[in-house]
Design a protein around this motif. Structure first.
Motif, PDB file in Angstrom:
ATOM      1  N   SER A 210      -7.701  65.877 -66.166  1.00 47.30           N
ATOM      2  CA  SER A 210      -8.156  64.554 -66.611  1.00 47.30           C
ATOM      3  C   SER A 210      -9.655  64.562 -66.887  1.00 47.30           C
ATOM      4  O   SER A 210     -10.122  63.945 -67.855  1.00 47.30           O
ATOM      5  CB  SER A 210      -7.819  63.500 -65.556  1.00 47.30           C
ATOM      6  OG  SER A 210      -6.424  63.441 -65.315  1.00 47.30           O
ATOM      7  N   THR A 211     -10.423  65.268 -66.053  1.00 45.10           N
ATOM      8  CA  THR A 211     -11.871  65.359 -66.268  1.00 45.10           C
ATOM      9  C   THR A 211     -12.187  66.078 -67.568  1.00 45.10           C
ATOM     10  O   THR A 211     -13.076  65.670 -68.331  1.00 45.10           O
ATOM     11  CB  THR A 211     -12.528  66.082 -65.085  1.00 45.10           C
ATOM     12  OG1 THR A 211     -12.233  65.384 -63.872  1.00 45.10           O
ATOM     13  CG2 THR A 211     -14.033  66.143 -65.267  1.00 45.10           C
TER      14      THR A 211
ATOM     15  N   CYS B 170     -11.411  63.743 -70.432  1.00 48.50           N
ATOM     16  CA  CYS B 170     -12.465  62.728 -70.536  1.00 48.50           C
ATOM     17  C   CYS B 170     -13.736  63.317 -71.142  1.00 48.50           C
ATOM     18  O   CYS B 170     -14.421  62.662 -71.934  1.00 48.50           O
ATOM     19  CB  CYS B 170     -12.773  62.147 -69.155  1.00 48.50           C
ATOM     20  SG  CYS B 170     -11.532  60.996 -68.515  1.00 48.50           S
TER      21      CYS B 170
ATOM     22  N   GLY C  54     -15.166  61.937 -74.320  1.00 51.65           N
ATOM     23  CA  GLY C  54     -16.377  61.178 -74.044  1.00 51.65           C
ATOM     24  C   GLY C  54     -17.627  61.749 -74.674  1.00 51.65           C
ATOM     25  O   GLY C  54     -18.539  60.992 -75.032  1.00 51.65           O
TER      26      GLY C  54
ATOM     27  N   VAL D  15      -7.361  58.826 -67.711  1.00 53.16           N
ATOM     28  CA  VAL D  15      -8.327  58.933 -68.803  1.00 53.16           C
ATOM     29  C   VAL D  15      -8.741  57.549 -69.283  1.00 53.16           C
ATOM     30  O   VAL D  15      -9.933  57.287 -69.521  1.00 53.16           O
ATOM     31  CB  VAL D  15      -7.736  59.771 -69.953  1.00 53.16           C
ATOM     32  CG1 VAL D  15      -8.641  59.716 -71.190  1.00 53.16           C
ATOM     33  CG2 VAL D  15      -7.537  61.211 -69.507  1.00 53.16           C
ATOM     34  N   TYR D  16      -7.786  56.646 -69.424  1.00 52.87           N
ATOM     35  CA  TYR D  16      -8.094  55.288 -69.864  1.00 52.87           C
ATOM     36  C   TYR D  16      -9.009  54.580 -68.869  1.00 52.87           C
ATOM     37  O   TYR D  16      -9.942  53.866 -69.261  1.00 52.87           O
ATOM     38  CB  TYR D  16      -6.799  54.504 -70.044  1.00 52.87           C
ATOM     39  CG  TYR D  16      -6.983  53.013 -70.124  1.00 52.87           C
ATOM     40  CD1 TYR D  16      -7.570  52.414 -71.235  1.00 52.87           C
ATOM     41  CD2 TYR D  16      -6.573  52.192 -69.077  1.00 52.87           C
ATOM     42  CE1 TYR D  16      -7.747  51.043 -71.302  1.00 52.87           C
ATOM     43  CE2 TYR D  16      -6.741  50.822 -69.137  1.00 52.87           C
ATOM     44  CZ  TYR D  16      -7.330  50.251 -70.243  1.00 52.87           C
ATOM     45  OH  TYR D  16      -7.500  48.902 -70.298  1.00 52.87           O
TER      46      TYR D  16
ATOM     47  N   TYR E  14     -11.052  55.980 -66.429  1.00 51.79           N
ATOM     48  CA  TYR E  14     -12.302  56.623 -66.029  1.00 51.79           C
ATOM     49  C   TYR E  14     -13.132  57.156 -67.186  1.00 51.79           C
ATOM     50  O   TYR E  14     -14.198  57.735 -66.943  1.00 51.79           O
ATOM     51  CB  TYR E  14     -11.998  57.769 -65.058  1.00 51.79           C
ATOM     52  CG  TYR E  14     -11.446  57.302 -63.742  1.00 51.79           C
ATOM     53  CD1 TYR E  14     -12.234  56.578 -62.849  1.00 51.79           C
ATOM     54  CD2 TYR E  14     -10.126  57.560 -63.390  1.00 51.79           C
ATOM     55  CE1 TYR E  14     -11.730  56.145 -61.650  1.00 51.79           C
ATOM     56  CE2 TYR E  14      -9.612  57.120 -62.180  1.00 51.79           C
ATOM     57  CZ  TYR E  14     -10.417  56.415 -61.311  1.00 51.79           C
ATOM     58  OH  TYR E  14      -9.912  55.971 -60.119  1.00 51.79           O
ATOM     59  N   LEU E  15     -12.684  56.985 -68.412  1.00 55.09           N
ATOM     60  CA  LEU E  15     -13.465  57.458 -69.552  1.00 55.09           C
ATOM     61  C   LEU E  15     -14.867  56.854 -69.606  1.00 55.09           C
ATOM     62  O   LEU E  15     -15.835  57.574 -69.905  1.00 55.09           O
ATOM     63  CB  LEU E  15     -12.708  57.185 -70.854  1.00 55.09           C
ATOM     64  CG  LEU E  15     -13.361  57.714 -72.135  1.00 55.09           C
ATOM     65  CD1 LEU E  15     -13.514  59.227 -72.081  1.00 55.09           C
ATOM     66  CD2 LEU E  15     -12.533  57.309 -73.368  1.00 55.09           C
TER      67      LEU E  15
ATOM     68  N   MET F  50     -17.495  58.775 -67.793  1.00 54.74           N
ATOM     69  CA  MET F  50     -17.963  59.992 -68.450  1.00 54.74           C
ATOM     70  C   MET F  50     -18.932  59.661 -69.575  1.00 54.74           C
ATOM     71  O   MET F  50     -19.942  60.360 -69.775  1.00 54.74           O
ATOM     72  CB  MET F  50     -16.771  60.781 -68.997  1.00 54.74           C
ATOM     73  CG  MET F  50     -17.125  62.079 -69.707  1.00 54.74           C
ATOM     74  SD  MET F  50     -17.831  63.328 -68.624  1.00 54.74           S
ATOM     75  CE  MET F  50     -16.344  63.845 -67.753  1.00 54.74           C
TER      76      MET F  50
ATOM     77  N   VAL G  98     -15.804  61.226 -62.580  1.00 57.71           N
ATOM     78  CA  VAL G  98     -14.390  61.165 -62.953  1.00 57.71           C
ATOM     79  C   VAL G  98     -13.537  61.957 -61.965  1.00 57.71           C
ATOM     80  O   VAL G  98     -12.497  61.471 -61.493  1.00 57.71           O
ATOM     81  CB  VAL G  98     -14.177  61.699 -64.386  1.00 57.71           C
ATOM     82  CG1 VAL G  98     -12.689  61.778 -64.714  1.00 57.71           C
ATOM     83  CG2 VAL G  98     -14.884  60.800 -65.389  1.00 57.71           C
TER      84      VAL G  98
END
Length: 307
Positions: free
Chosen positions: A101-102, A105, A109, A184-185, A187-188, A191, A240
């Motif tokens: 996920s990081t 992002c 990002g 992702v939605y 924590y974006l 980033m 993130v």
């Protein structure tokens, strides 16, 4: 005159120490009350045994008949942590999910932050407002809204079916893909904002100088922009990765019922099994797993800055 001025400066610096302590004291008290005290209490519970009572664990400090304080430590929960493969699988699955996920992002990002940093000042404010706008609503409500979008009969499948792009609804809910989308939605923005703060400070003259020396755009990015933006990459990745590892809401609402996220395991141990000692051990190991690499990175960064 020079020695007298130096002495006066030294006296002023020494007299200013109490004021500096007054500035440092509030965050120190905050960390003491809301981090150190709960951590010590959790550490104490980890050495107890689970029992059927309220609270559901034994006391490690007891008084003997002759009024001496006796310390009784149990390592059963620690043994269970290292012998039961469930916890190792939960840690590995959580780390994999958070790491992927990081990276997603970061891939999404970085271009967004770069475009905002290169936009005009008036446009920057509007774009930053768009990035920050989701924080004005509840995190839980945003996850529920996302659930309504990606459900089998949700907005996404309805639009795709009407456009004729798919013949059957996409199965997204209660899968790992849904958890990735949710993280992702959610924590974006964490980033994008650190990356934007770093990229905005880059001196355009450095990029122009590299281009004047004959470097193609991709070489300028790799040699100039990317290294100078590394602090923003590290900061955004930590913002993130750390909460994503222990995420509980998104896997519970969007993921499969049997997913092995460590946050879900902690919830089950605390509230379903009422095994507080084991849950405390899992939480402590989780904290060490996260804080250890961060502390090592900070130490290495400090030594690098001093050098």
């Amino acid at each position: 005159m020079g020695s007298g001025a130096a002495i006066n400066t030294h006296i002023m610096n020494r007299s200013g120490n109490p004021w500096r302590w007054l500035i440092i004291l509030p965050p120190l008290l905050f960390l003491l009350i809301f981090f150190l005290v709960p951590f010590l209490y959790t550490l104490k519970i980890s050495f107890a045994d689970a029992v059927i009572r309220i609270p559901p664990f034994t006391d490690i400090f007891t008084r003997t008949a002759d009024h001496h304080l006796r310390l009784t430590l149990s390592l059963d929960s620690y043994r269970r942590l290292f012998t039961d493969h469930l916890y190792a699988l939960a840690y590995l699955f959580s780390l994999r999910l958070a790491l992927c996920s990081t990276l997603i992002c970061l891939a999404l990002g970085y271009p967004i932050a770069y475009a905002i940093a290169r936009a005009r000042r008036s446009t920057q404010n509007i774009l930053l407002l768009v990035i920050i706008l989701p924080f004005w609503t509840s995190f839980l409500l945003r996850v529920y809204a996302l659930e309504a979008i990606i459900a089998n009969g949700g907005l996404l499948n309805t639009v795709l079916l009407k456009l004729g792009l798919i013949s059957h609804p996409l199965i997204i809910m209660y899968t790992n893909v849904a958890m990735y989308i949710g993280i992702v939605y959610s924590y974006l923005p964490f980033m994008v904002l650190p990356l934007f703060a770093t990229l905005e400070k880059l001196d355009p003259a450095l990029i122009e100088a590299a281009a004047d020396l004959g470097s193609p755009p991709w070489r300028v990015f790799l040699d100039v922009t990317l290294p100078l933006s590394m602090p923003g990459i590290v900061a955004g990745s930590m913002l993130v990765f750390i909460p994503a590892v222990g995420e509980f809401v998104i896997p519970s609402l969007l993921g499969a019922p049997g997913n092995l996220m460590i946050g879900r395991v902690l919830w089950d141990e605390f509230f379903s099994n009422h095994d507080w000692p084991t849950a405390s051990v899992v939480a402590i190991a989780f904290l060490v797993l996260l804080v250890g690499p961060i502390a090592i990175y900070q130490h290495m960064s400090g030594r690098h800055a001093e050098a």
